[in-house]
Design an enzyme around this catalytic site. Structure first.
Site, PDB file in Angstrom:
ATOM      1  N   GLU A 209      84.228  34.070  85.430  1.00  0.00           N
ATOM      2  CA  GLU A 209      83.504  32.747  85.929  1.00  0.00           C
ATOM      3  C   GLU A 209      83.342  33.216  87.387  1.00  0.00           C
ATOM      4  OE1 GLU A 209      86.898  33.414  85.165  1.00  0.00           O
ATOM      5  OE2 GLU A 209      87.974  32.405  87.213  1.00  0.00           O
TER       6      GLU A 209
ATOM      7  N   HIS B 165      88.371  37.911  85.207  1.00  0.00           N
ATOM      8  CA  HIS B 165      87.784  36.327  85.635  1.00  0.00           C
ATOM      9  C   HIS B 165      86.210  36.332  85.633  1.00  0.00           C
ATOM     10  CE1 HIS B 165      91.207  34.026  87.284  1.00  0.00           C
ATOM     11  NE2 HIS B 165      91.868  35.322  87.563  1.00  0.00           N
TER      12      HIS B 165
ATOM     13  N   CYS C 207      93.089  35.020  82.646  1.00  0.00           N
ATOM     14  CA  CYS C 207      94.195  35.212  83.636  1.00  0.00           C
ATOM     15  C   CYS C 207      95.276  34.296  82.879  1.00  0.00           C
ATOM     16  CB  CYS C 207      93.589  34.658  84.769  1.00  0.00           C
ATOM     17  SG  CYS C 207      94.577  35.046  86.249  1.00  0.00           S
TER      18      CYS C 207
END
Lengths: 233, 746
Positions: A205, A203, A86
Site C-alpha cells: 500500500e 507494504h 506486516c
C-alpha cells in the site's frame, strides 16, 4: 468492489490501505472495527500493519482474539479473500490462518527500507497481474519479520508451493545479502492451502503512486480487484 | 496535619532547589498571596514559574522574533503549537521541543517521551501528525557513555514513532565534546488540520466539566519542569523522567481526532511539563475563567499519592478535555470506544483562579494570573565572554598544511557528523502515512499534503532542522542568523519556498552574563534572518541550564523550517548528476585561510574551534534562495545541495557519492589555500548540477539575481578530482557509508 480494512487499537496502515484501494484503485473501502463482527458484505478483507493492541505479549497474539477475527476466519473458510501485510501477517499466523511465525529480525533492530521481492506464483488471486519471477520493489517496516517454521513444516510449505514472495536482489537472485530480516528461505509472503489467505511483510500500500517512489504495490491491489470481480461475474 | 497543606513560611534551601525558586521569588509569592503558601501551592508556583513553563528569562527576548505574516494562523504562545495556512482550507501545525535533561539521565524513555510530548502538542490542536524530525547532539565518542546515550536515544525515538505510526523523516545527528554531559534531544512534529475544525486550548462555559483522559496518574516525572530548569542533570533525578506508552497515545490521538469532528469539545490541552497544574492553569487563563479540581477524582497508578504529587505528576499520555456539559456522556462514549477511561475531575468556574480540593477540603487557591502574567521576568545584562575576542584573533596560517588532501577528505567523510545517517533512519519508519516524497538523507524531507478525503492537494511541505553551534559560540548574532538561513536553504534545495519556522533554544545558565549575551545575541541574529527571509516564528521552546560542573554547552538554537512547494511543483533532488552536467557553486567563493573559522574540519581534525566566522549577508542569502526556487520552477536545475558542515569538499563529495558519478575539476580554478577552499565554511552557498543545454539560461538567471557563481567541474566517470583531491567515488562512498556505524559501535 468493496474492501474492508480491519482496524485494531494500534493499527496504523489502515488509512494507507484505504488510500491505495480507495483513492488510487477506485474501489469502495470500509473500515471494520475490531470489536465488531459484521464484515458488511465486503468482497475482500485487508489485515493491515501497525501495533495491534500495542503488540503486547507477542505480535498479533492479542489481536487474534478480537471479535472481528472469528468473522474473518469464517469468511476465509468460505473462500473470501484475505490479505495481510506486516502486522497483519503476524496476526494471521497467530490466528492459525497461515503457517509459521514472525520472529525478531536477525539484525535485532527495526528496519524500514525498500526491498526487492520475487513473485514465485502468479496463479493466486493476489498475484495474477504479476509475471512469474517478476521482481517487485516494495518497502518493509518492521522489527519482527523473520519468517520461521521448523524444517518439516518448511519443506511442506515449499512442496505445496505456499511461498508467494521471496526477498531477492534487484535482478531476482535470492541471496543471503538480499534477505533483510533473516527469514527462512528468504520468505517474504505465504499463502494458505486453499489460496484464499495471503500475507507478506512488505507494504504494497506504500508504493501505489509514482511520487511515493514506486507503483509495484498496485499489481497486488489490481490482482485482488480482478479476483473479486471474477467472483462477481 | 497533612503535609501538603503545611504552611511554608521559611523554606529550606533544599525546598527551594526542589521547586527551582529563588529566595526573592519566594518572597514575591508571599507578597502576591498576602500569606505564606502551603506545600502544594509552593510546588505549583515552582512549576509554573520555572523557566520551562514560565519562560522567565527568555520571554522578553523572544518578543524580538518576528511572528506575523499573511500565512500565520497561530503564532507563538497562543496555542499548543504554531500554525500556518497552506491553502486548500488546510492548516500546517508544527513545533519543536526539547527533552534534553530527561534524555541525559535515561536516554530511551527520555527521548521516547520527548517524541510523545511533541506529538500531543500537535494533535491537541486537532491536527493529524504527518511527520517527526529529531535534532540530536551527543558528546565526544571518546567517552563510552556517549555510545550508550546514542543507542538509547535513537532506540527511544524509533520505539515511539514506529509504534504510533507517524513517520520520522529527518533531523540531525552530531557529536561534540561540548555535549558530553548535556546531550540535546529536540523533537519536531508537523501536523495537518482542516482550518475550520481546529481545537483550542481554552477553557470556557461556567460549569463545563473537565475530563482527565488517558493514562492514570503516577509518581513519574514529578518535578520534570523544575528538573529541566536547573543545571547538572544526574542519575539521582531518574524519577523525574517519565515512561512512555505510545500505544496509549495512539488511542488518544484517534479519539481526539474523532472528537474534533463532533464539536462537543470546548477545549483540549495535553498534560506535559508540570502536568495537571500547568494544563489547568493555562486553559483557564486563556479562557479568562477559573477551574476547580478535586484531586480525589483523579485515577491513580498507585495508592498513597499526595495532592502535591497528583498536581505535579508528569505521567505521560494524558489529556485534559473541557467538554460541553450537554454532551459529556457522548464524549465519554467515544473515549471508551478507544479503550480510554475519562474521569470528571472538576469544572470551569467563574472566579479566575485555580482551586484544588481533596474531597471537601480546599488545598490550594491561587489566582491564575499569579501563575501566568505575574511570573517574574528577568531582563539581564549580557556580557560577551572575553575569551571569544581572543579566539577571533586566532592565526590560521600557523595550522600546518596536511600531507594529503585526499586523506583529509576521506577522514571528513567518515566523521560521524558528515557520514551517512542511514543506520539511524532505517530504524525509523519514515514511510507510514503515504506522504513521504523525499525520504531522510537529503537536505530536507518532503511530504505531500492530502485533503480530508485523502486526495493530494498539489502542495508539498519541505521540512528541515538545523544549527551549527560552533558558529553560534564564536559569534552568537551571526551564528543565530546562519542557523535560520541554513534551515531555510535546506528547504530551498528541495525546491521549496521557506514560509515559517519553529525554534528550540538550547543554552546554558542564563543567569551568567556570558550565556545571557549568547541568548540575546543569537535571538537578535535569528530575528534579523527571519525578517530578511520572510520566515516568521510560529512556535518554539526554550531549554536553558544545559550545563554541568559550571560549563555550558555551545549555544544551540535549533531551527525547524517549513517550506512549501505549490501548484504540483515536484521537489528538486539533492543528487541527480548525469554525465556532462556542470556543477556550480552558487554564492561566494572563499579560499582565504580565515574561512576555516568555526569549521568542522578545524574542530574534527585539529581540535580547534576558533576564529571569527564569515559574516552572513542576509540580502545575498535572500536573493540566492529566491534564485534557486525560481530556477527550479523553470526546470533549469538537475539537483541542489546545501554547502555547510565540512565545506565545499564534503558537499561536492556527497553530491558525487549520492549520484554515483565522478567529478572533474574545472581547469580555470585558481586557489590561494586549497585547504580553506575545500573545508572552509561560509553561509549563502548552494551547489547545483545543471545539464549542458540549460547552463546558459540558468547562469543568465543567476546574474539577474546578482548571485556570484563559480563552475567547479563536470560530472562523469568514476573518479573524484578536485583541488588536489584524487579519489575513486567508490572509496569515498565506502568511508561515508561506514563512518557513523563504526564510530558508535559498542
Amino acid at each position: 468492489m468493496k474492501f474492508g480494512v480491519l482496524v485494531f487499537p494500534g493499527t496504523w496502515s489502515d488509512r494507507d490501505w484505504g488510500h491505495a484501494l480507495g483513492y488510487v484503485s477506485g474501489q469502495e473501502v470500509v473500515y471494520l472495527w475490531h470489536n465488531d463482527t459484521d464484515l458488511q458484505n465486503c468482497d475482500g478483507i485487508i489485515v493491515p500493519g501497525g501495533f495491534a493492541h500495542g503488540d503486547y505479549l507477542r505480535t498479533g497474539a492479542i489481536a487474534r482474539f478480537s471479535p472481528i477475527m472469528e468473522s474473518v476466519r469464517k469468511f476465509a473458510e468460505n473462500g473470501g479473500l484475505v490479505l495481510g501485510s506486516c502486522n497483519g501477517f503476524q496476526i494471521l499466523t497467530e490466528a492459525g490462518l497461515l503457517p509459521g511465525a514472525l520472529l525478531r529480525n536477525a539484525c535485532s533492530s527495526f528496519l524500514c527500507e525498500w526491498t526487492y521481492i520475487r513473485v514465485e506464483r502468479t496463479d493466486t488471486p493476489f498475484t495474477s497481474q504479476c509475471q512469474k519471477g517478476q521482481v517487485l520493489r516494495i518497502p518493509i517496516s518492521h522489527g519482527e519479520g523473520l519468517f520461521f517454521c521448523d524444517d518439516t513444516d518448511l519443506q511442506a510449505l515449499e512442496d505445496r508451493g505456499g511461498v508467494v514472495f521471496r526477498y531477492c536482489d534487484a535482478n531476482g537472485a535470492v541471496t543471503p545479502e538480499a534477505n533483510p530480516n533473516g527469514s527462512k528461505n528468504n520468505i517474504a509472503g505465504v499463502i494458505n492451502e486453499s489460496g484464499s489467505v495471503m500475507a507478506l511483510m512488505p507494504h504494497p500500500e506504500r508504493c501505489c503512486e509514482p511520487e511515493l517512489g514506486g507503483v509495484d504495490g498496485l499489481l497486488i491491489c489490481q490482482s485482488m480487484v480482478h479476483a473479486v470481480a471474477g467472483i462477481h461475474s | 496535619m497533612r503535609q501538603d497543606i503545611q504552611i511554608i513560611s521559611d523554606p529550606t534551601d533544599a525546598q527551594l532547589r526542589e521547586t527551582a525558586l529563588s529566595r526573592s521569588e519566594f518572597q514575591l509569592i508571599k507578597d502576591l498571596l498576602g500569606r505564606a503558601p502551603n506545600h502544594v501551592e509552593l510546588g505549583i508556583f515552582g512549576a509554573m514559574w520555572s523557566e520551562h513553563c514560565g519562560y522567565k528569562n527568555s520571554k522578553p527576548l523572544l518578543k524580538r522574533l518576528p511572528s506575523t505574516g499573511a500565512r500565520i494562523l497561530f503564532g507563538p504562545g497562543s496555542e499548543n503549537a504554531g500554525a500556518i495556512d497552506a491553502g486548500n482550507d488546510l492548516a500546517v501545525v508544527f513545533k519543536i521541543e526539547s527533552h534534553n535533561h530527561p534524555s541525559a539521565v535515561e536516554p530511551f524513555e527520555g527521548a521516547a517521551t520527548g517524541v510523545g510530548g511533541i506529538l500531543r502538542d500537535i494533535f491537541t490542536m486537532g491536527a493529524r501528525p504527518i511527520a517527526l524530525l529529531d535534532s540530536l547532539r551527543f558528546g565526544s565518542l571518546d567517552v563510552n557513555r556517549t555510545r550508550y546515550l546514542f543507542h538509547g536515544v535513537v532506540g527511544g525515538i524509533g520505539h515511539y514513532g514506529n509504534c504510533i505510526g507517524v513517520p520520522t523523516v529527518g533531523g540531525e545527528v552530531s557529536f561534540d565534546d561540548t555535549y558530553t554531559a548535556n546531550i540535546l534531544v529536540n523533537a519536531m512534529c508537523i501536523g495537518v488540520a482542516p482550518k475550520d475544525k481546529m481545537i483550542s486550548a481554552k477553557a470556557s462555559g461556567i460549569g463545563n466539566p473537565l475530563l482527565l483522559v488517558g493514562a492514570d496518574t503516577g509518581r513519574d516525572g514529578i518535578h520534570g519542569a523544575t528538573f529541566a530548569s536547573v543545571t547538572d542533570p544526574g542519575s539521582t533525578q531518574r524519577s523525574a523522567v517519565q515512561v512512555g506508552n505510545p500505544f496509549l497515545e495512539k488511542l488518544l490521538l484517534e479519539a481526539c481526532l474523532e472528537l474534533r469532528d463532533t464539536g462537543w469539545l470546548v477545549g483540549l490541552q495535553d498534560l506535559g511539563a508540570a502536568g495537571l497544574t500547568s494544563s489547568s492553569v493555562e486553559t483557564a487563563h486563556k479562557g479568562g475563567c477559573g477551574v476547580e479540581i478535586d484531586v480525589a477524582k483523579a485515577p491513580r497508578r498507585e495508592s498513597g499519592m499526595s495532592a502535591y504529587e497528583v498536581m505535579l505528576s508528569e505521567s505521560q499520555e494524558r489529556m485534559l478535555a473541557i467538554v460541553d456539559k450537554e454532551h459529556i456522556a457522548d464524549v465519554q462514549g467515544i473515549f471508551a470506544k478507544w479503550g480510554l477511561h475519562s474521569d470528571c475531575i472538576g469544572y470551569v468556574i467563574e472566579e479566575p483562579a485555580l482551586r484544588i480540593k481533596d474531597g471537601d477540603t480546599v488545598l490550594a487557591e491561587i489566582p491564575t494570573d499569579y501563575l501566568t502574567e505575574k511570573t517574574p521576568m528577568y531582563t539581564r545584562e549580557g556580557l560577551q565572554d572575553p575569551a571569544i575576542a581572543q579566539l577571533w584573533q586566532f592565526d590560521f596560517s600557523a595550522v600546518p598544511a596536511p600531507e594529503s588532501l585526499s586523506a583529509e577528505l576521506l577522514a571528513m567523510l567518515a566523521h560521524p557528523d558528515i557520514a551517512s545517517k542511514k543506520s539511524v533512519y532505517q530504524t525509523y519508519d519514515h514511510l507510514v502515512g503515504n506522504n513521504t516524497v523525499i525520504a531522510p538523507g537529503s537536505d530536507a524531507a518532503v511530504l505531500r499534503m492530502r485533503d480530508e478525503q485523502g486526495a493530494p492537494t498539489g502542495v508539498s511541505l519541505a521540512v528541515s532542522t538545523d544549527c551549527v553551534s560552533r558558529m553560534v559560540y564564536l559569534d552568537p548574532f551571526n551564528g543565530g542568523a546562519m542557523a535560520v538561513a541554513e534551515s531555510a536553504r535546506n528547504c530551498v534545495c528541495a525546491g521549496a519556498t521557506p514560509v515559517a519556522l519553529t525554534n528550540c533554544l538550547n543554552f546554558g545558565n542564563p543567569e551568567k552574563p556570558e550565556v545571557y549575551y549568547q541568548l540575546a545575541s543569537a535571538i537578535d541574529g535569528m530575528a534579523a534572518a527571519a525578517k530578511a527571509l520572510q520566515t516568521p516564528v510560529v512556535s518554539g521552546n526554550v531549554s536553558l541550564y544545559n550545563e554541568s560542573q559550571g560549563s555550558a554547552i555551545y549555544p544551540t538554537p535549533v531551527i525547524g523550517m517549513v517550506g512549501l512547494l505549490e501548484h504540483n511543483l515536484r521537489p528538486l533532488p539533492s543528487s541527480n548528476l548525469q554525465t556532462g552536467d556542470g556543477i556550480y557553486l552558487m554564492g561566494p567563493w572563499y579560499d582565504q585561510i580565515a574561512s576555516l573559522a568555526g569549521s568542522l574540519y578545524m574542530a574534527a581534525q585539529k581540535q580547534i574551534v576558533a576564529g571569527r566566522p564569515v559574516q552572513i549577508d542576509l540580502a545575498l542569502e535572500a536573493r540566492l534562495q529566491k534564485f534557486i526556487t525560481e530556477a527550479h520552477a523553470a526546470a533549469l536545475l538537475q539537483c541542489a545541495h546545501d554547502c555547510s558542515d565540512g565545506g565545499l569538499a564534503c558537499a561536492l563529495a556527497e553530491m558525487a557519492i549520492w549520484s554515483d558519478i565522478g567529478v572533474t575539476q574545472e581547469k580555470s580554478i585558481q586557489v590561494d589555500s586549497p585547504i580553506s577552499a575545500l573545508f572552509g565554511e561560509a553561509p549563502s552557498r548552494i551547489l547545483v548540477g545543471i545539464s549542458p543545454e540549460k547552463q546558459a539560461e540558468a547562469l543568465r538567471m543567476a546574474a539577474a539575481y546578482d548571485i556570484p557563481f563559480v563552475k567547479l567541474g563536470t560530472a562523469g566517470g568514476a573518479a573524484f578530482q578536485f583541488l588536489g583531491v584524487e579519489l575513486p567515488v567508490a572509496e569515498m562512498k565506502l568511508r561515508w557509508e561506514n563512518g557513523l556505524v563504526e564510530a558508535v559501535k559498542e
